[in-house]
Write a protein that holds these residues in place. Sequence first.
Motif, PDB file in Angstrom:
ATOM      1  N   GLN A   1       0.838  -1.202   0.000  1.00 42.51           N
ATOM      2  CA  GLN A   1       0.000   0.000   0.000  1.00 42.51           C
ATOM      3  C   GLN A   1       0.874   1.252   0.000  1.00 42.51           C
ATOM      4  OE1 GLN A   1      -3.392  -0.320  -0.085  1.00 42.51           O
ATOM      5  NE2 GLN A   1      -3.552   1.883  -0.389  1.00 42.51           N
TER       6      GLN A   1
ATOM      7  N   SER B   1      -0.881   4.602  -0.575  1.00 45.20           N
ATOM      8  CA  SER B   1      -1.762   5.772  -0.576  1.00 45.20           C
ATOM      9  C   SER B   1      -2.845   5.569   0.472  1.00 45.20           C
ATOM     10  CB  SER B   1      -2.401   5.989  -1.958  1.00 45.20           C
ATOM     11  OG  SER B   1      -3.229   4.879  -2.300  1.00 45.20           O
ATOM     12  N   PHE B   2      -3.566   6.642   0.772  1.00 39.67           N
ATOM     13  CA  PHE B   2      -4.636   6.603   1.772  1.00 39.67           C
ATOM     14  C   PHE B   2      -5.776   7.479   1.261  1.00 39.67           C
ATOM     15  CE2 PHE B   2      -6.290   5.771   5.900  1.00 39.67           C
ATOM     16  CZ  PHE B   2      -6.964   6.910   6.312  1.00 39.67           C
TER      17      PHE B   2
ATOM     18  N   TYR C   1      -8.675   8.462   2.283  1.00 40.01           N
ATOM     19  CA  TYR C   1      -9.665   8.939   3.247  1.00 40.01           C
ATOM     20  C   TYR C   1      -9.146  10.203   3.933  1.00 40.01           C
ATOM     21  CZ  TYR C   1     -10.935   4.103   2.371  1.00 40.01           C
ATOM     22  OH  TYR C   1     -11.233   2.923   1.746  1.00 40.01           O
TER      23      TYR C   1
ATOM     24  N   ASP D   1      -8.295  11.572  10.702  1.00 42.70           N
ATOM     25  CA  ASP D   1      -9.635  11.005  10.653  1.00 42.70           C
ATOM     26  C   ASP D   1     -10.671  12.025  11.102  1.00 42.70           C
ATOM     27  OD1 ASP D   1      -8.619   8.560   9.880  1.00 42.70           O
ATOM     28  OD2 ASP D   1      -8.530   7.761  11.912  1.00 42.70           O
TER      29      ASP D   1
ATOM     30  N   GLN E   1      -6.568   0.240   6.854  1.00 41.29           N
ATOM     31  CA  GLN E   1      -5.602   1.317   6.647  1.00 41.29           C
ATOM     32  C   GLN E   1      -5.599   2.298   7.825  1.00 41.29           C
ATOM     33  OE1 GLN E   1      -5.136   2.921   2.537  1.00 41.29           O
ATOM     34  NE2 GLN E   1      -6.898   1.642   2.057  1.00 41.29           N
ATOM     35  N   LYS E   2      -6.740   2.435   8.492  1.00 42.25           N
ATOM     36  CA  LYS E   2      -6.810   3.293   9.675  1.00 42.25           C
ATOM     37  C   LYS E   2      -6.206   2.617  10.900  1.00 42.25           C
ATOM     38  CE  LYS E   2     -10.969   5.700   8.065  1.00 42.25           C
ATOM     39  NZ  LYS E   2     -12.367   6.059   8.367  1.00 42.25           N
TER      40      LYS E   2
ATOM     41  N   HIS F   1      -1.845   8.313   9.840  1.00 47.64           N
ATOM     42  CA  HIS F   1      -1.702   7.018   9.178  1.00 47.64           C
ATOM     43  C   HIS F   1      -0.574   6.996   8.147  1.00 47.64           C
ATOM     44  CE1 HIS F   1      -5.393   6.274  11.239  1.00 47.64           C
ATOM     45  NE2 HIS F   1      -6.087   7.097  10.480  1.00 47.64           N
ATOM     46  N   PHE F   2       0.344   7.920   8.255  1.00 48.66           N
ATOM     47  CA  PHE F   2       1.466   7.951   7.319  1.00 48.66           C
ATOM     48  C   PHE F   2       2.726   8.346   8.072  1.00 48.66           C
ATOM     49  CE2 PHE F   2      -0.319  12.176   7.449  1.00 48.66           C
ATOM     50  CZ  PHE F   2       0.792  13.015   7.485  1.00 48.66           C
TER      51      PHE F   2
ATOM     52  N   TYR G   1       2.438   3.974   4.526  1.00 47.29           N
ATOM     53  CA  TYR G   1       1.147   3.338   4.237  1.00 47.29           C
ATOM     54  C   TYR G   1       1.270   1.819   4.154  1.00 47.29           C
ATOM     55  CZ  TYR G   1      -0.436   8.059   2.993  1.00 47.29           C
ATOM     56  OH  TYR G   1      -0.757   9.389   3.025  1.00 47.29           O
TER      57      TYR G   1
ATOM     58  N   SER H   1      -2.712  13.320   0.560  1.00 41.76           N
ATOM     59  CA  SER H   1      -3.292  11.994   0.481  1.00 41.76           C
ATOM     60  C   SER H   1      -3.770  11.792  -0.953  1.00 41.76           C
ATOM     61  CB  SER H   1      -4.445  11.845   1.476  1.00 41.76           C
ATOM     62  OG  SER H   1      -4.978  10.547   1.438  1.00 41.76           O
TER      63      SER H   1
ATOM     64  N   TYR I   1      -6.455   9.651  -3.677  1.00 45.73           N
ATOM     65  CA  TYR I   1      -7.628   8.801  -3.815  1.00 45.73           C
ATOM     66  C   TYR I   1      -8.037   8.781  -5.279  1.00 45.73           C
ATOM     67  CZ  TYR I   1     -10.361  13.170  -3.909  1.00 45.73           C
ATOM     68  OH  TYR I   1     -10.857  14.396  -4.230  1.00 45.73           O
TER      69      TYR I   1
END
Length: 402
Positions: free
Chosen positions: A41, A43-44, A46, A50, A68-69, A89-90, A179, A353, A355
């Motif tokens: 992985q 990328s993220f 979202y 959060d 991923q979270k 998350h990164f 990630y 991020s 998507y």
Amino acid sequence: MVEQVGGMLAYYLLYTDAANPNGKITAFPEGFQMISGDKRQRSFPYPIPDNDKSSWTANQKTQSALSQKALGFNCLNYAANPEASLYRHFLPDKEYLDANCVDGIRLELMFPSCWNGKDVDSDDHRSHVAFPDLVMSGSCPEGFGTKLPSLFFETIFNTYAFKGMDGQFVLSNGDPTGYGYHGDFQMGWDSSDFLQSAVDTCTNASGQIEDCPLFNIQTEAQEQQCTFKDVDAIKDDNPLGPRDGLPIAVPIQSGPSYATVYPVVLAGDETQAAATSTKASAQVTSAASASAVVPTLSYTPGTSSITDKYGGGILLANTASSYVQTESVSTVTAAASLANAETDAAGNIIATSWYTSGNQVMEMMIEEVDVTVTATAVETANAHARRHVGKEHRRVRGHPRR
């Protein structure tokens, strides 16, 4: 190699299923295995950070999103208010780590805690388990109604020792984004019955394993008597460095596309490894390179953190509530609006991020916006036991671009 601080800590958090709060927590069975995270992985897709869990959409509660979270990169500064677990998350870039994380970076990993109740493993080591709908706590999905201990790994790295040096931090699987952080769990207790006894009887609110009568804890001196015999094939390898590249020529892949599978190259076959590394490096796009630019952010002074004081353990749900990232209870006496907030001339882009929208890859630029409020915090009964409580001092807004 960046120095590890304190080894890897493992927490067994005793959360029941929110849909069945009086239900049983079942110990991992014999032969049980699982994986959390995805090494490929990059990328993220979202929001970062959060958004409040109460506003998560169905798409944000899919198993893909929850997995991923389940990764966290906690910037440590024990002279400031601690960040919440799984807040980021990164992996922040080196400029950010140098400026802010004086006590290093804590890598965090949550494992699925909902089980189908029958399979100790699956072909992908994932399909037999699932995350509850709030990652750490919450309700288990249909078909995964057996609640396991909520396993949480932490590892601290002394990134601050490299302050001022040129370079970038990279995970050993060739991931500079974070990630792709991941971990494995294999049932290694003496027996499932013993672990079940620990889950059922280790009820001391401290969560420390020393306070559980079932455990015979070794001293640090005893631990150091345990050694491993050198493996001939790698006994001459120097993992500490400095060295030219990662071991066995693992390619560094920044994404945002899914990382390629690189070959595991045996000694004497470095030519193929070098070719693979060159090809993978060419995949780094200019947009991905631009995403590494993160301006310095300052900390708000706070009380000393007690992070990592306990060193792993078994924690009851009512003393492990700090693992649930919730809004602080407060009385706001002055309203604040993002529309009226001011930003500096630099724009304060703190992260990016990626998507997918249709057939386009979008980049989300996350901008820091300072918002000032006056609030009175409400003290909770177990606040002294909270280990990862962090207060949010910023709001962010995203600016998507193609």
